[in-house]
Design a protein around this motif. Structure first.
Motif, mmCIF file in Angstrom:
data_model
loop_
_atom_site.group_PDB
_atom_site.id
_atom_site.type_symbol
_atom_site.label_atom_id
_atom_site.label_comp_id
_atom_site.label_asym_id
_atom_site.label_seq_id
_atom_site.Cartn_x
_atom_site.Cartn_y
_atom_site.Cartn_z
ATOM 1 N N THR A 140 0.826 -1.206 0.000
ATOM 2 C CA THR A 140 0.000 0.000 0.000
ATOM 3 C C THR A 140 0.859 1.254 0.000
ATOM 4 O O THR A 140 0.595 2.192 -0.756
ATOM 5 C CB THR A 140 -0.958 -0.008 1.208
ATOM 6 N N LEU A 141 1.890 1.286 0.837
ATOM 7 C CA LEU A 141 2.750 2.472 0.871
ATOM 8 C C LEU A 141 3.511 2.642 -0.446
ATOM 9 O O LEU A 141 3.740 3.764 -0.892
ATOM 10 C CB LEU A 141 3.714 2.414 2.053
ATOM 11 N N GLY A 142 3.876 1.542 -1.071
ATOM 12 C CA GLY A 142 4.521 1.608 -2.380
ATOM 13 C C GLY A 142 3.590 2.206 -3.427
ATOM 14 O O GLY A 142 4.014 2.971 -4.307
ATOM 15 N N ILE A 143 2.323 1.880 -3.329
ATOM 16 C CA ILE A 143 1.322 2.437 -4.247
ATOM 17 C C ILE A 143 1.173 3.940 -4.006
ATOM 18 O O ILE A 143 1.149 4.732 -4.951
ATOM 19 C CB ILE A 143 -0.024 1.703 -4.091
ATOM 20 N N LEU A 144 1.110 4.331 -2.737
ATOM 21 C CA LEU A 144 1.015 5.757 -2.425
ATOM 22 C C LEU A 144 2.262 6.507 -2.906
ATOM 23 O O LEU A 144 2.155 7.608 -3.459
ATOM 24 C CB LEU A 144 0.807 5.960 -0.924
ATOM 25 N N ALA A 145 3.437 5.901 -2.725
ATOM 26 C CA ALA A 145 4.685 6.529 -3.186
ATOM 27 C C ALA A 145 4.693 6.663 -4.707
ATOM 28 O O ALA A 145 5.123 7.694 -5.247
ATOM 29 C CB ALA A 145 5.888 5.727 -2.706
ATOM 30 N N LYS A 146 4.210 5.642 -5.402
ATOM 31 C CA LYS A 146 4.138 5.704 -6.865
ATOM 32 C C LYS A 146 3.176 6.810 -7.311
ATOM 33 O O LYS A 146 3.473 7.566 -8.241
ATOM 34 C CB LYS A 146 3.699 4.355 -7.433
ATOM 35 N N ALA A 147 2.049 6.915 -6.622
ATOM 36 C CA ALA A 147 1.074 7.951 -6.949
ATOM 37 C C ALA A 147 1.664 9.339 -6.729
ATOM 38 O O ALA A 147 1.433 10.262 -7.517
ATOM 39 C CB ALA A 147 -0.198 7.763 -6.120
ATOM 40 N N LYS A 148 2.449 9.499 -5.691
ATOM 41 C CA LYS A 148 3.119 10.776 -5.424
ATOM 42 C C LYS A 148 4.142 11.073 -6.512
ATOM 43 O O LYS A 148 4.192 12.176 -7.062
ATOM 44 C CB LYS A 148 3.792 10.724 -4.048
ATOM 45 N N LYS A 149 4.937 10.073 -6.865
ATOM 46 C CA LYS A 149 5.972 10.240 -7.893
ATOM 47 C C LYS A 149 5.361 10.654 -9.232
ATOM 48 O O LYS A 149 5.933 11.465 -9.956
ATOM 49 C CB LYS A 149 6.744 8.929 -8.041
ATOM 50 N N LEU A 150 4.182 10.115 -9.538
ATOM 51 C CA LEU A 150 3.516 10.422 -10.803
ATOM 52 C C LEU A 150 2.659 11.688 -10.727
ATOM 53 O O LEU A 150 1.996 12.059 -11.700
ATOM 54 C CB LEU A 150 2.661 9.234 -11.246
ATOM 55 N N GLY A 151 2.644 12.331 -9.560
ATOM 56 C CA GLY A 151 1.877 13.564 -9.412
ATOM 57 C C GLY A 151 0.388 13.370 -9.226
ATOM 58 O O GLY A 151 -0.386 14.308 -9.358
ATOM 59 N N ILE A 152 -0.024 12.156 -8.902
ATOM 60 C CA ILE A 152 -1.449 11.866 -8.714
ATOM 61 C C ILE A 152 -1.917 12.342 -7.338
ATOM 62 O O ILE A 152 -3.036 12.807 -7.182
ATOM 63 C CB ILE A 152 -1.728 10.365 -8.914
ATOM 64 N N ILE A 153 -1.043 12.210 -6.346
ATOM 65 C CA ILE A 153 -1.314 12.801 -5.036
ATOM 66 C C ILE A 153 -0.212 13.810 -4.744
ATOM 67 O O ILE A 153 0.915 13.660 -5.211
ATOM 68 C CB ILE A 153 -1.412 11.744 -3.897
ATOM 69 N N ASP A 154 -0.562 14.817 -3.981
ATOM 70 C CA ASP A 154 0.384 15.900 -3.706
ATOM 71 C C ASP A 154 1.275 15.625 -2.497
ATOM 72 O O ASP A 154 2.440 15.975 -2.500
ATOM 73 C CB ASP A 154 -0.357 17.219 -3.461
ATOM 74 N N ASP A 155 0.699 15.040 -1.462
ATOM 75 C CA ASP A 155 1.383 14.971 -0.183
ATOM 76 C C ASP A 155 1.385 13.544 0.368
ATOM 77 O O ASP A 155 0.393 13.099 0.945
ATOM 78 C CB ASP A 155 0.706 15.943 0.794
ATOM 79 N N LEU A 156 2.488 12.866 0.193
ATOM 80 C CA LEU A 156 2.621 11.489 0.683
ATOM 81 C C LEU A 156 2.572 11.447 2.209
ATOM 82 O O LEU A 156 1.935 10.571 2.793
ATOM 83 C CB LEU A 156 3.922 10.869 0.170
ATOM 84 N N GLU A 157 3.223 12.391 2.840
ATOM 85 C CA GLU A 157 3.252 12.452 4.311
ATOM 86 C C GLU A 157 1.830 12.543 4.874
ATOM 87 O O GLU A 157 1.490 11.893 5.859
ATOM 88 C CB GLU A 157 4.087 13.656 4.759
ATOM 89 N N LYS A 158 0.993 13.339 4.216
ATOM 90 C CA LYS A 158 -0.403 13.492 4.644
ATOM 91 C C LYS A 158 -1.138 12.147 4.576
ATOM 92 O O LYS A 158 -1.911 11.812 5.475
ATOM 93 C CB LYS A 158 -1.097 14.527 3.757
ATOM 94 N N GLN A 159 -0.890 11.382 3.517
ATOM 95 C CA GLN A 159 -1.543 10.079 3.366
ATOM 96 C C GLN A 159 -1.083 9.098 4.444
ATOM 97 O O GLN A 159 -1.894 8.356 5.002
ATOM 98 C CB GLN A 159 -1.274 9.501 1.971
ATOM 99 N N ILE A 160 0.212 9.115 4.748
ATOM 100 C CA ILE A 160 0.747 8.246 5.805
ATOM 101 C C ILE A 160 0.130 8.635 7.149
ATOM 102 O O ILE A 160 -0.306 7.775 7.923
ATOM 103 C CB ILE A 160 2.291 8.324 5.857
ATOM 104 N N ASN A 161 0.075 9.943 7.421
ATOM 105 C CA ASN A 161 -0.521 10.417 8.677
ATOM 106 C C ASN A 161 -1.987 10.028 8.775
ATOM 107 O O ASN A 161 -2.470 9.662 9.848
ATOM 108 C CB ASN A 161 -0.369 11.934 8.809
#
Length: 152
Positions: free
Chosen positions: A106-127
């Motif tokens: 799941t965290l790898g998916i969130l990181a990929k989404a951040k890298k591709l600009g799909i989500i802005d703030d990875l830290e926010k998603q983790i929090n």
């Protein structure tokens, strides 16, 4: 593109933070087993397809050491020529890796989404995951932060 096969935890976690559609955005379609669908317990979106492994023996063998959802997910991935398996449980990840499967979590998916600009703030998603009661080890969070910083 590989066939993406997900275990239950990813669906639950992304649903809790209202990011389940990331799977559709990143991969177009996801495959889960009937066991994972039952464990998820929510209606599944149209981009998630159901497919079950043909070899019940593989599932039963894996169930000796993993839960049913992880066992059916790994068994299906073993039968699929080009697959990416989404697993979060450390034991399941180790077994899948030892079986030669390509994995993410799941965290790898969130990181990929951040890298591709799909989500802005990875830290926010983790929090947000942590606020929802999901325990994530500091070492995993630190690894994800390193990846996040290298993509900025």
């Amino acid at each position: 593109m590989p066939e993406v096969i997900s275990n239950t935890s990813c669906l639950i976690l992304l649903s809790k933070i209202r990011q389940l559609d990331l799977l559709n955005t990143l991969y177009n379609s996801i495959i889960i087993t009937d066991t994972v669908k039952t464990e998820f317990g929510e209606n599944i979106p149209d981009f998630i397809k159901i497919k079950n492994p043909n070899q019940e023996f593989s599932v039963k063998s894996l169930e000796q050491i993993l839960d049913s959802g992880e066992a059916s997910t790994i068994a299906l991935a073993l039968e699929t020529k080009n697959s990416l398996v989404i697993l979060d449980d450390l034991k399941a990840r180790k077994i899948a890796k030892n079986l030669g499967l390509k994995i993410t979590g799941t965290l790898g998916i969130l990181a990929k989404a951040k890298k591709l600009g799909i989500i802005d703030d990875l830290e926010k998603q983790i929090n947000e995951l942590q606020r929802k009661g999901i325990w994530i080890s500091e070492s995993v969070i630190n690894e994800i932060r390193k990846i996040d910083k290298s993509t900025n």
